[in-house]
Enzyme design. Structure first.
Site, PDB file in Angstrom:
ATOM      1  N   SER A 191       0.800  -1.226   0.000  1.00  0.00           N
ATOM      2  CA  SER A 191       0.000   0.000   0.000  1.00  0.00           C
ATOM      3  C   SER A 191       0.833   1.277   0.000  1.00  0.00           C
ATOM      4  O   SER A 191       0.375   2.300  -0.507  1.00  0.00           O
ATOM      5  CB  SER A 191      -0.951   0.001   1.193  1.00  0.00           C
ATOM      6  OG  SER A 191      -0.265  -0.240   2.400  1.00  0.00           O
ATOM      7  N   HIS A 219      -5.343  -3.136  -2.965  1.00  0.00           N
ATOM      8  CA  HIS A 219      -4.945  -2.153  -3.977  1.00  0.00           C
ATOM      9  C   HIS A 219      -4.900  -2.686  -5.405  1.00  0.00           C
ATOM     10  O   HIS A 219      -4.642  -1.923  -6.330  1.00  0.00           O
ATOM     11  CB  HIS A 219      -3.596  -1.519  -3.601  1.00  0.00           C
ATOM     12  CG  HIS A 219      -3.692  -0.715  -2.353  1.00  0.00           C
ATOM     13  ND1 HIS A 219      -4.180   0.569  -2.337  1.00  0.00           N
ATOM     14  CD2 HIS A 219      -3.422  -1.025  -1.067  1.00  0.00           C
ATOM     15  CE1 HIS A 219      -4.192   1.027  -1.099  1.00  0.00           C
ATOM     16  NE2 HIS A 219      -3.736   0.070  -0.309  1.00  0.00           N
ATOM     17  N   LYS A 251     -11.875   1.003  -2.345  1.00  0.00           N
ATOM     18  CA  LYS A 251     -10.774   1.599  -3.106  1.00  0.00           C
ATOM     19  C   LYS A 251     -11.176   1.634  -4.582  1.00  0.00           C
ATOM     20  O   LYS A 251     -11.991   2.462  -4.964  1.00  0.00           O
ATOM     21  CB  LYS A 251      -9.484   0.869  -2.775  1.00  0.00           C
ATOM     22  CG  LYS A 251      -9.094   1.213  -1.318  1.00  0.00           C
ATOM     23  CD  LYS A 251      -7.959   0.474  -0.723  1.00  0.00           C
ATOM     24  CE  LYS A 251      -7.739   1.011   0.691  1.00  0.00           C
ATOM     25  NZ  LYS A 251      -7.024   0.106   1.568  1.00  0.00           N
TER      26      LYS A 251
HETATM   27  C1  PLP Z   1      -7.119  -0.057   3.026  1.00  0.00           C
HETATM   28  C2  PLP Z   1      -6.465  -1.365   3.294  1.00  0.00           C
HETATM   29  C3  PLP Z   1      -7.060  -2.307   4.133  1.00  0.00           C
HETATM   30  C4  PLP Z   1      -8.297  -1.990   4.932  1.00  0.00           C
HETATM   31  O1  PLP Z   1      -9.441  -1.942   4.158  1.00  0.00           O
HETATM   32  P1  PLP Z   1     -10.688  -1.069   4.655  1.00  0.00           P
HETATM   33  O2  PLP Z   1     -11.837  -1.638   3.939  1.00  0.00           O
HETATM   34  O3  PLP Z   1     -10.378   0.341   4.313  1.00  0.00           O
HETATM   35  O4  PLP Z   1     -10.777  -1.290   6.153  1.00  0.00           O
HETATM   36  C5  PLP Z   1      -6.472  -3.541   4.264  1.00  0.00           C
HETATM   37  N1  PLP Z   1      -5.324  -3.828   3.614  1.00  0.00           N
HETATM   38  C6  PLP Z   1      -4.707  -2.945   2.835  1.00  0.00           C
HETATM   39  C7  PLP Z   1      -3.428  -3.328   2.136  1.00  0.00           C
HETATM   40  C8  PLP Z   1      -5.241  -1.684   2.657  1.00  0.00           C
HETATM   41  O5  PLP Z   1      -4.607  -0.779   1.903  1.00  0.00           O
END
Ligand code: PLP
Length: 400
Positions: A191, A219, A251
């Site tokens: 990330s 991602h 996302k």
């Molecule tokens: C954003 C993210 C999460 C968490 O997901 P949410 O639905 O926002 O709680 C988990 N793992 C990674 C790698 C992320 O970037």
């Protein structure tokens, strides 16, 4: 005579003083975080704290968070189902919209089944706990997302940390481990770095050492791979190679929530044992309906994924022309590592004054000394906007 209410703030308790000391320490390290308030929907151009900026910091990679079809699906479903889901999935909160979305997510990812979980953080936390016990071992890439780490820490399993993408180190740890239940957990796309895990090799190690592989595709899901099904599609890996897949819906899909996908047995086990699933209210059904529409838009508008890939190429070529140091990320996450916290904040502040909003990422989100600007691209950025960001960044790097 009754006492007039005191206008003096109450004397600070030891508890308050400890909090303030911890906050002051964080401030001294330039690690204090602040929120900015938006007045607009997600888009390349945002209204923030009363002004217009070009944003290079969201995870709405395909620009779907404000897509008219998805907004309309949300509205229609809210009119039909209302807002709240009323209870957890196991009580009376599991609606037809949730159920349909799970089937569509299973189809899209090529898994037998999928299970909706309210957030990716909860999915990771709950899955690692549900799939391990005190006799298990979890193998974690050092740069894994905080939610995977928290899952590993909360579980009673032995935790092994291996250096980032270091297959030899992982192999040595696996070979030395006596546990009969081994789980390797990695991010598909890291990330804060944007690079990918070497999943085919990790799947090979998992097979040789009789371990299960869990991939967090927060991602990659939605844009990577030919149809956008994510990092497993990109590498051509199915459920046999990656038995535990986690993807997020907040996302690339522009909505909210997350899912776990895999075999019938995996999903049934999670329904029984994944505590954040069992003990938390189901997502609003309208969010599930909007997410179903987002999947349809991803299918109907492949040009969004092509555009995102073209932007990544443009960004990298234009950064190279300006001698801006790049990492080897081939994804919309393009970090510029700046080293220390103060410089990172100064650069981000400088860019914001010029109308560009980028994330100033500092420890503990990244390792000590790894502070960086995290630039992220989205399908509605223009090439000229990318160029002007890089011009401003080049000037900023020369000044700071
Ligand atoms: C954003 C993210 C999460 C968490 O997901 P949410 O639905 O926002 O709680 C988990 N793992 C990674 C790698 C992320 O970037």
């Amino acid at each position: 005579m009754s006492a007039a209410p005191s206008r003096q703030p109450p004397a600070k308790s030891a508890f308050e003083r400890r909090l303030e000391a911890a906050l002051a320490e964080r401030q001294g390290l330039n690690r204090y975080r602040r929120r900015r308030t938006l007045q607009s929907p997600q888009s390349a151009a945002l209204q923030v704290d009363g002004r217009s900026v070009l944003a290079f910091c969201s995870n709405d990679y395909l620009a779907l968070a404000d897509h008219p079809r998805i907004v309309a699906a949300f509205r229609t479903a809210a009119a039909r189902y209302g807002v709240g889901s009323g209870a957890s999935h196991l009580i009376c909160g599991h609606s037809a919209e949730h159920h349909q979305l799970e089937e569509e997510l299973a189809d899209f990812t090529g898994r037998e089944r999928a299970l909706l979980v309210s957030t990716g953080y909860m999915a990771n936390l709950g899955a690692i706990n549900a799939l391990t016990d005190a006799d298990s071992a979890v193998f974690m890439d050092r740069l894994n997302h905080a939610s995977l780490w928290d899952g590993a820490f909360v579980s009673r399993a032995q935790v092994h940390k291996f250096p980032h993408n270091n297959l030899l180190a992982l192999e040595a740890q696996l070979a030395a481990c006596q546990s009969r239940n081994k789980l390797i957990a990695v991010d598909g796309v890291y990330s804060m770095d944007g690079d990918m895990a070497p999943l085919p090799q990790l799947a090979g190690l998992a097979r040789t050492h009789d371990a299960a592989l869990m991939v967090d595709d927060a991602h990659g899901f939605g844009w990577l791979g030919d149809s956008g099904a994510g990092v497993c599609e990109h590498y051509g890996l199915g459920q046999a190679e990656v038995p535990v897949l986690m993807g997020t819906l907040g996302k690339s899909l522009g909505c909210f929530g997350a899912f776990l996908a895999g075999s019938e047995a995996l999903i049934e086990a999670l329904i029984q044992l994944c505590r954040p699933y069992v003990y938390s209210t189901a997502l609003p059904p309208a969010v599930a309906a909007a997410t179903r529409e987002a999947l349809a838009v991803i299918r109907d508008e492949p040009e969004r994924r092509d555009r995102l890939r073209a932007l990544v190429r443009r960004f990298r070529a234009a950064a190279q022309e300006r001698s801006i140091p790049l990492t080897d990320s081939e994804t919309p996450i393009q970090p510029v590592v700046t080293g220390d916290e103060a410089r990172t904040l100064a650069l981000a502040g400088d860019l914001l004054e010029r109308g560009f909003w980028v994330g100033a990422i500092r420890p503990p989100t990244v390792p000590e000394g790894g502070s960086r600007l995290r630039i992220s691209l989205r399908a509605d950025h223009g090439f000229a906007q990318v160029d002007s960001l890089l011009d401003a960044l080049k000037a900023g790097l020369e000044r700071n």
